[in-house]
Scaffold this motif. Structure first.
Motif, mmCIF file in Angstrom:
data_model
loop_
_atom_site.group_PDB
_atom_site.id
_atom_site.type_symbol
_atom_site.label_atom_id
_atom_site.label_comp_id
_atom_site.label_asym_id
_atom_site.label_seq_id
_atom_site.Cartn_x
_atom_site.Cartn_y
_atom_site.Cartn_z
ATOM 1 N N ARG A 146 0.136 19.693 15.931
ATOM 2 C CA ARG A 146 0.556 18.819 14.643
ATOM 3 C C ARG A 146 1.541 18.153 14.826
ATOM 4 O O ARG A 146 2.622 18.457 15.474
ATOM 5 C CB ARG A 146 0.596 19.893 13.555
ATOM 6 N N ILE A 147 1.292 16.738 14.471
ATOM 7 C CA ILE A 147 2.636 15.937 14.335
ATOM 8 C C ILE A 147 3.002 15.609 13.016
ATOM 9 O O ILE A 147 1.999 15.514 12.294
ATOM 10 C CB ILE A 147 2.295 14.700 15.236
ATOM 11 N N GLY A 148 4.466 15.088 12.708
ATOM 12 C CA GLY A 148 4.620 14.702 11.513
ATOM 13 C C GLY A 148 5.570 13.459 11.306
ATOM 14 O O GLY A 148 6.357 13.575 12.528
ATOM 15 N N GLY A 149 5.780 12.996 10.338
ATOM 16 C CA GLY A 149 6.540 11.902 10.306
ATOM 17 C C GLY A 149 6.117 10.853 9.335
ATOM 18 O O GLY A 149 5.550 11.238 8.313
ATOM 19 N N PHE A 150 6.804 9.630 9.225
ATOM 20 C CA PHE A 150 6.235 8.711 8.242
ATOM 21 C C PHE A 150 4.954 7.801 8.840
ATOM 22 O O PHE A 150 5.229 7.564 9.869
ATOM 23 C CB PHE A 150 7.387 7.769 7.814
ATOM 24 N N VAL A 151 4.443 7.194 7.818
ATOM 25 C CA VAL A 151 3.171 6.484 8.145
ATOM 26 C C VAL A 151 3.940 4.943 8.338
ATOM 27 O O VAL A 151 4.494 4.579 7.434
ATOM 28 C CB VAL A 151 2.115 6.167 7.064
ATOM 29 N N GLU A 152 4.077 4.335 9.565
ATOM 30 C CA GLU A 152 4.672 3.426 9.738
ATOM 31 C C GLU A 152 4.045 2.273 8.881
ATOM 32 O O GLU A 152 3.064 1.941 8.551
ATOM 33 C CB GLU A 152 4.598 2.793 11.222
ATOM 34 N N LYS A 153 5.150 1.206 8.308
ATOM 35 C CA LYS A 153 4.988 -0.018 7.606
ATOM 36 C C LYS A 153 4.100 -0.925 8.185
ATOM 37 O O LYS A 153 4.288 -1.220 9.470
ATOM 38 C CB LYS A 153 6.178 -0.495 6.973
ATOM 39 N N ASN A 154 2.881 -1.381 7.602
ATOM 40 C CA ASN A 154 2.313 -2.493 8.297
ATOM 41 C C ASN A 154 1.262 -1.848 9.624
ATOM 42 O O ASN A 154 1.024 -2.648 10.311
ATOM 43 C CB ASN A 154 2.956 -3.572 8.671
ATOM 44 N N SER A 155 1.098 -0.655 9.528
ATOM 45 C CA SER A 155 0.536 -0.286 10.792
ATOM 46 C C SER A 155 -1.032 0.299 10.156
ATOM 47 O O SER A 155 -1.712 0.637 10.880
ATOM 48 C CB SER A 155 0.964 1.059 11.221
ATOM 49 N N PHE A 156 -1.089 0.365 8.913
ATOM 50 C CA PHE A 156 -2.336 1.138 8.516
ATOM 51 C C PHE A 156 -3.774 0.213 8.638
ATOM 52 O O PHE A 156 -3.663 -0.929 8.048
ATOM 53 C CB PHE A 156 -2.355 1.419 6.997
ATOM 54 N N ASN A 157 -5.050 0.457 9.274
ATOM 55 C CA ASN A 157 -5.711 -0.461 9.224
ATOM 56 C C ASN A 157 -7.127 0.479 8.991
ATOM 57 O O ASN A 157 -7.120 1.835 9.268
ATOM 58 C CB ASN A 157 -6.409 -0.703 11.023
ATOM 59 N N LYS A 158 -7.764 -0.022 8.109
ATOM 60 C CA LYS A 158 -9.231 0.587 7.816
ATOM 61 C C LYS A 158 -10.332 0.166 8.463
ATOM 62 O O LYS A 158 -10.650 -1.143 8.216
ATOM 63 C CB LYS A 158 -9.488 0.293 6.286
ATOM 64 N N VAL A 159 -10.599 0.874 9.546
ATOM 65 C CA VAL A 159 -11.896 0.426 10.295
ATOM 66 C C VAL A 159 -13.253 0.379 9.656
ATOM 67 O O VAL A 159 -13.924 -0.733 9.688
ATOM 68 C CB VAL A 159 -11.838 1.396 11.446
ATOM 69 N N SER A 160 -13.550 1.381 8.844
ATOM 70 C CA SER A 160 -14.684 1.650 8.171
ATOM 71 C C SER A 160 -14.242 2.235 6.905
ATOM 72 O O SER A 160 -13.110 2.571 6.779
ATOM 73 C CB SER A 160 -15.833 2.156 8.924
ATOM 74 N N SER A 161 -15.502 2.686 6.137
ATOM 75 C CA SER A 161 -15.046 3.058 4.885
ATOM 76 C C SER A 161 -14.188 4.534 4.950
ATOM 77 O O SER A 161 -13.383 4.993 4.232
ATOM 78 C CB SER A 161 -16.257 3.412 3.974
ATOM 79 N N SER A 162 -14.502 5.230 6.130
ATOM 80 C CA SER A 162 -14.082 6.764 6.321
ATOM 81 C C SER A 162 -13.148 6.447 7.622
ATOM 82 O O SER A 162 -12.863 7.723 8.113
ATOM 83 C CB SER A 162 -14.856 7.656 6.215
ATOM 84 N N THR A 163 -13.117 5.429 8.188
ATOM 85 C CA THR A 163 -12.514 5.613 9.602
ATOM 86 C C THR A 163 -11.091 4.763 9.485
ATOM 87 O O THR A 163 -11.121 3.542 9.147
ATOM 88 C CB THR A 163 -13.246 5.075 10.805
ATOM 89 N N PHE A 164 -9.826 5.226 9.940
ATOM 90 C CA PHE A 164 -8.738 4.723 9.822
ATOM 91 C C PHE A 164 -7.815 4.714 10.917
ATOM 92 O O PHE A 164 -8.057 5.631 11.788
ATOM 93 C CB PHE A 164 -7.714 5.453 8.702
ATOM 94 N N ASN A 165 -6.844 3.814 11.293
ATOM 95 C CA ASN A 165 -5.804 3.942 12.170
ATOM 96 C C ASN A 165 -4.579 3.639 11.798
ATOM 97 O O ASN A 165 -4.463 2.899 10.955
ATOM 98 C CB ASN A 165 -6.251 3.664 13.767
ATOM 99 N N PHE A 166 -3.632 4.367 12.177
ATOM 100 C CA PHE A 166 -2.347 3.963 11.574
ATOM 101 C C PHE A 166 -1.485 4.627 12.629
ATOM 102 O O PHE A 166 -1.545 5.289 13.732
ATOM 103 C CB PHE A 166 -1.922 4.802 10.180
ATOM 104 N N ARG A 167 0.090 4.448 12.585
ATOM 105 C CA ARG A 167 1.232 4.785 13.484
ATOM 106 C C ARG A 167 2.053 5.858 12.438
ATOM 107 O O ARG A 167 2.139 5.554 11.394
ATOM 108 C CB ARG A 167 1.985 3.719 13.804
ATOM 109 N N ILE A 168 2.237 6.692 13.336
ATOM 110 C CA ILE A 168 3.218 7.892 12.713
ATOM 111 C C ILE A 168 4.644 7.640 13.213
ATOM 112 O O ILE A 168 4.678 7.451 14.676
ATOM 113 C CB ILE A 168 2.654 9.434 13.060
#
Lengths: 230, 145
Positions: B54-76
């Motif tokens: 498990r990794i933890g932290g904050f979801v980086e600002k402007n890093s969130f991408n919605k690839v499809s309706s249930s697939t996402f990528n982002f940076r922690i």
């Protein structure tokens, strides 16, 4: 203050304060719930779910406070041969267990919408689960031996050993990375909670304290009578 | 010294011994007790490919991408280092950029983390929603709540 260490004086004092304490706990609980449900605002992040806090946090505090009281009474009872300490330990253990259970259940209901899970094995949640198990063991010790003199001593020693869990629960959120957030109130700095949300929290905490005292008076009196008839 | 104070001393000494023993155990197993690693705590020694962590932290600002309706990528991120995360599934309500999160999953390679479960973490600050809008209107809303 001798009613805190002497059965007879406790009985006299308890008879005087029981009714006021009972009335006060009912009134405070009603006022606290009105504040919690209607007069406190929604949280900017959690919305209405934040209201679970007004049950969760007081029960968590009370579960620790009850154990702290049992620890102090165990030390005094063992060192100074004071039977009233053992009586209190036997009487309040189930109360602490119930507060812990309320804390775990309400926390679980809060965790599902906010964190996305009912339960995780992080340090805070695990140490509170251990506290609940310790309470259960104390209750089992208190009902398992025929000889009162033996079982009350074993229970008191076990309470002292288990008291190491209290600082672990308290500081678990600071010592380790946990999913549970750090403390809001106990920081030395200004509490990071708005006064409009602090009010119901304080009222509910005092209400829980008085509910605890009410049940404790009944249970301690019962325990005193039970032991007189052995 | 009377008998009762001898007993008191014995109790206190036993308590100190129990506390010492417990603290030694907890101190030496602290890595396992911690629920997650922050991006900075991860290094070549504990990044194990395809092992569940498990990794933890904050979801980086402007890093969130919605690839499809249930697939996402982002940076922690923990403001020092950050990790790229892929996730397919349902995100918790509190999940958003700037918000704390704990991600359970495994490293696909040293750069990409595949998430199996996402937990939102909320902080210890409580504030009425009406005050937040007031702060935003007056321009004081700059803290990383």
């Amino acid at each position: 203050m001798r009613f805190l260490i002497n059965s007879k004086r406790f009985n006299v004092f308890a008879d005087i304060i029981f009714k006021p304490v009972l009335v006060l706990s009912i009134v405070l609980l009603i006022v606290g719930l009105i504040f919690a449900f209607f007069l406190s605002p929604d949280d900017y992040q959690q919305g209405s779910t934040v209201r679970i806090m007004y049950v969760h946090v007081p029960s968590a505090w009370l579960s620790l406070m009850t154990y702290l009281i049992m620890t102090v009474y165990s030390i005094i009872a063992l060192a100074f041969r004071m039977p009233f300490g053992f009586i209190v330990n036997t009487a309040v253990a189930p109360i602490g267990a119930i507060f812990t259970l309320v804390c775990i259940i309400s926390g679980s209901l809060w965790g599902k919408p906010m964190w996305g899970t009912w339960w995780v094995w992080d340090a805070r949640l695990t140490s509170v689960a251990v506290l609940f198990i310790i309470y259960l063991i104390i209750i089992f010790i208190n009902i398992s031996f025929e000889n009162v003199r033996v079982r009350e001593k074993i229970a008191a020693i076990f309470i002292l050993v288990g008291s190491i869990n209290l600082p672990i629960i308290k500081f678990s959120v600071d010592w380790w990375n946990t999913l549970h957030q750090p403390a809001t109130i106990s920081k030395l700095s200004k509490p990071s909670i708005d006064p409009s949300m602090m009010t119901p929290l304080i009222i509910m905490t005092i209400a829980f304290i008085f509910i605890g005292i009410t049940i404790a008076i009944l249970r301690i009196k019962t325990e005193i009578i039970t032991r007189e008839n052995i | 010294m009377s008998l009762r104070y001898q007993r008191l001393l014995l109790i206190i000494l036993s308590l100190i011994l129990i506390i010492t023993a417990t603290m030694l155990i907890l101190y030496n197993t602290r890595e396992n007790i911690s629920y997650f690693y922050t991006p900075s705590e991860l290094n070549y020694s504990n990044i194990k490919i395809n092992k569940l962590i498990r990794i933890g932290g904050f979801v980086e600002k402007n890093s969130f991408n919605k690839v499809s309706s249930s697939t996402f990528n982002f940076r922690i991120t923990d403001d020092l280092n950050s990790i790229y995360v892929n996730y397919t599934g349902i995100l918790p309500d509190l999940f958003r950029e700037g918000q704390g999160a704990v991600i359970e999953g495994y490293f696909q390679n040293e750069k990409v983390f595949n998430a199996k479960t996402v937990f939102a973490k909320h902080d210890e600050n409580y504030m009425p929603s009406s005050i937040k809008s007031k702060l935003e209107n007056s321009g004081y809303w700059n803290k990383n709540y």
